[in-house]
Design a protein around this motif. Structure first.
Motif, PDB file in Angstrom:
ATOM      1  N   ASN A  48       0.798  -1.157  -0.071  1.00 47.21           N
ATOM      2  CA  ASN A  48       0.105   0.077  -0.132  1.00 47.21           C
ATOM      3  C   ASN A  48       0.862   1.262   0.141  1.00 47.21           C
ATOM      4  O   ASN A  48       0.574   2.295  -0.776  1.00 47.21           O
ATOM      5  CB  ASN A  48      -0.967  -0.040   1.286  1.00 47.21           C
ATOM      6  CG  ASN A  48      -1.843   1.113   1.350  1.00 47.21           C
ATOM      7  OD1 ASN A  48      -2.599   1.515   0.149  1.00 47.21           O
ATOM      8  ND2 ASN A  48      -1.805   2.102   2.510  1.00 47.21           N
ATOM      9  N   GLY A  49       1.924   1.275   0.887  1.00 43.34           N
ATOM     10  CA  GLY A  49       2.891   2.561   0.733  1.00 43.34           C
ATOM     11  C   GLY A  49       3.515   2.747  -0.421  1.00 43.34           C
ATOM     12  O   GLY A  49       3.499   3.702  -0.916  1.00 43.34           O
ATOM     13  N   LEU A  50       4.130   1.633  -0.809  1.00 45.60           N
ATOM     14  CA  LEU A  50       4.788   1.968  -2.327  1.00 45.60           C
ATOM     15  C   LEU A  50       4.215   2.131  -3.415  1.00 45.60           C
ATOM     16  O   LEU A  50       4.465   3.241  -4.091  1.00 45.60           O
ATOM     17  CB  LEU A  50       5.669   0.446  -2.474  1.00 45.60           C
ATOM     18  CG  LEU A  50       6.631   0.517  -3.584  1.00 45.60           C
ATOM     19  CD1 LEU A  50       7.517   1.721  -3.863  1.00 45.60           C
ATOM     20  CD2 LEU A  50       7.602  -0.585  -3.461  1.00 45.60           C
ATOM     21  N   LEU A  51       2.681   1.578  -3.540  1.00 48.99           N
ATOM     22  CA  LEU A  51       2.013   1.768  -4.717  1.00 48.99           C
ATOM     23  C   LEU A  51       1.400   3.415  -4.395  1.00 48.99           C
ATOM     24  O   LEU A  51       1.238   4.064  -5.411  1.00 48.99           O
ATOM     25  CB  LEU A  51       0.987   0.917  -4.767  1.00 48.99           C
ATOM     26  CG  LEU A  51       1.661  -0.411  -5.432  1.00 48.99           C
ATOM     27  CD1 LEU A  51       0.489  -1.488  -5.622  1.00 48.99           C
ATOM     28  CD2 LEU A  51       2.252  -0.407  -6.626  1.00 48.99           C
ATOM     29  N   GLY A  52       1.089   3.471  -3.104  1.00 41.88           N
ATOM     30  CA  GLY A  52       0.514   5.224  -2.810  1.00 41.88           C
ATOM     31  C   GLY A  52       1.816   6.133  -3.342  1.00 41.88           C
ATOM     32  O   GLY A  52       1.442   7.126  -3.610  1.00 41.88           O
ATOM     33  N   ARG A  53       3.036   5.827  -2.886  1.00 42.09           N
ATOM     34  CA  ARG A  53       4.034   6.867  -3.362  1.00 42.09           C
ATOM     35  C   ARG A  53       4.048   6.799  -4.764  1.00 42.09           C
ATOM     36  O   ARG A  53       4.254   8.107  -5.436  1.00 42.09           O
ATOM     37  CB  ARG A  53       5.331   6.321  -2.920  1.00 42.09           C
ATOM     38  CG  ARG A  53       5.558   6.518  -1.431  1.00 42.09           C
ATOM     39  CD  ARG A  53       7.007   6.618  -0.824  1.00 42.09           C
ATOM     40  NE  ARG A  53       7.329   5.164  -0.545  1.00 42.09           N
ATOM     41  CZ  ARG A  53       7.065   4.244   0.401  1.00 42.09           C
ATOM     42  NH1 ARG A  53       6.202   4.673   0.973  1.00 42.09           N
ATOM     43  NH2 ARG A  53       7.483   3.207   0.216  1.00 42.09           N
ATOM     44  N   LEU A  54       3.809   5.735  -5.461  1.00 44.81           N
ATOM     45  CA  LEU A  54       4.010   5.837  -7.071  1.00 44.81           C
ATOM     46  C   LEU A  54       2.914   6.403  -7.622  1.00 44.81           C
ATOM     47  O   LEU A  54       2.849   7.430  -8.576  1.00 44.81           O
ATOM     48  CB  LEU A  54       3.950   4.513  -7.645  1.00 44.81           C
ATOM     49  CG  LEU A  54       5.173   3.461  -7.631  1.00 44.81           C
ATOM     50  CD1 LEU A  54       4.920   2.055  -8.265  1.00 44.81           C
ATOM     51  CD2 LEU A  54       6.424   4.292  -8.148  1.00 44.81           C
ATOM     52  N   GLN A  55       1.671   6.305  -6.890  1.00 39.25           N
ATOM     53  CA  GLN A  55       0.312   7.279  -7.369  1.00 39.25           C
ATOM     54  C   GLN A  55       0.485   8.714  -7.411  1.00 39.25           C
ATOM     55  O   GLN A  55       0.290   9.424  -8.048  1.00 39.25           O
ATOM     56  CB  GLN A  55      -0.528   6.749  -6.571  1.00 39.25           C
ATOM     57  CG  GLN A  55      -2.077   7.648  -6.978  1.00 39.25           C
ATOM     58  CD  GLN A  55      -3.115   7.189  -6.022  1.00 39.25           C
ATOM     59  OE1 GLN A  55      -2.989   6.892  -4.756  1.00 39.25           O
ATOM     60  NE2 GLN A  55      -4.346   7.342  -6.454  1.00 39.25           N
ATOM     61  N   GLN A  56       1.275   8.836  -6.219  1.00 41.57           N
ATOM     62  CA  GLN A  56       1.724  10.459  -5.769  1.00 41.57           C
ATOM     63  C   GLN A  56       2.723  11.117  -6.807  1.00 41.57           C
ATOM     64  O   GLN A  56       2.567  12.265  -7.429  1.00 41.57           O
ATOM     65  CB  GLN A  56       2.048  10.708  -4.509  1.00 41.57           C
ATOM     66  CG  GLN A  56       1.401  10.442  -3.416  1.00 41.57           C
ATOM     67  CD  GLN A  56       2.026  10.535  -1.984  1.00 41.57           C
ATOM     68  OE1 GLN A  56       3.163  10.563  -1.892  1.00 41.57           O
ATOM     69  NE2 GLN A  56       1.290  10.430  -0.998  1.00 41.57           N
ATOM     70  N   VAL A  57       3.390  10.407  -7.549  1.00 42.06           N
ATOM     71  CA  VAL A  57       4.321  10.913  -8.515  1.00 42.06           C
ATOM     72  C   VAL A  57       4.213  10.467  -9.978  1.00 42.06           C
ATOM     73  O   VAL A  57       4.799  10.948 -10.618  1.00 42.06           O
ATOM     74  CB  VAL A  57       5.724  10.651  -8.224  1.00 42.06           C
ATOM     75  CG1 VAL A  57       6.053  10.910  -6.695  1.00 42.06           C
ATOM     76  CG2 VAL A  57       6.029   8.909  -8.336  1.00 42.06           C
TER      77      VAL A  57
END
Length: 160
Positions: free
Chosen positions: A135-144
Motif C-alpha cells: 500500500n505504501g509503495l504503490l501510494g508513493r507511485l500514485q503520488q508521482v
C-alpha cells in the motif's frame, strides 16, 4: 480444480473476474521467477498442466509487466523505502509489478482499485507486513505518476 469450480468459489468470496486474473498473473510471474524460466514458458506450462485457462486480462497483465518490467523495477526501486527489489519477498515483487503496471499503464483501472487489489493479494499471499508495504509503495507511485494533460484550457479555433 476446474475453472467453473474456481469461479463459483471466487463468487462466494466476492472476488471479480479481474481479481482472479490479477491473482493468476501474480502466480505466473512468481512461478517463472522461482523456476528460473521465462514467463511465456510459465504460461505454456500452466496451459498444458492444468485445466485452468489463462484469460485475456491475465495475458494482458503478464505481457504488460514483461514489456515494461525495466521501467516498473526502476520505479519500484526508486520509491521503495529501505528495501531493494532483491530483498523483497518474490511474491511481493510479483504483486508490486502487477499493481504498478495497472497503476501506471492501465488507464481503465482506477488508481484506488489497482492499489486495493494489490494490497488484497499481499494479504492473501504474502507476509503480515506485506499489505502495508505494498500500500505504501504503490501510494508513493500514485503520488508521482504523470497525469494526463488537461485540454480544458485550450481554446479551439472557431469557423469563420
Amino acid at each position: 480444480m476446474t475453472e467453473r469450480a474456481s469461479a463459483g468459489s471466487a463468487a462466494k468470496r466476492g472476488t471479480t473476474a479481474r481479481s482472479r486474473s490479477r491473482q493468476r498473473a501474480v502466480e505466473i510471474l512468481f512461478e517463472a521467477e522461482q523456476r528460473g524460466s521465462t514467463v511465456l514458458e510459465g504460461i505454456r506450462t500452466r496451459r498444458e498442466s492444468t485445466d485452468l485457462q489463462v484469460n485475456a486480462y491475465t495475458q494482458r497483465l503478464v505481457e504488460g509487466v514483461i514489456a515494461d518490467q525495466e521501467r516498473l523495477d526502476e520505479a519500484l526501486s526508486s520509491y521503495s523505502r529501505g528495501w531493494s527489489l532483491d530483498r523483497m519477498p518474490a511474491v511481493d515483487r510479483a504483486i508490486l509489478r502487477v499493481g504498478a503496471w495497472e497503476l501506471l499503464f492501465q488507464d481503465d483501472v482506477p488508481d484506488a482499485v489497482a492499489i486495493s487489489e494489490a494490497v488484497a493479494l499481499a494479504a492473501q499471499l504474502s507476509t503480515d507486513d506485506s499489505p502495508e508495504f505494498v500500500n505504501g509503495l504503490l501510494g508513493r507511485l500514485q503520488q508521482v505518476k504523470p497525469t494526463p494533460v488537461s485540454y480544458t484550457h485550450l481554446t479551439l479555433p472557431t469557423k469563420a
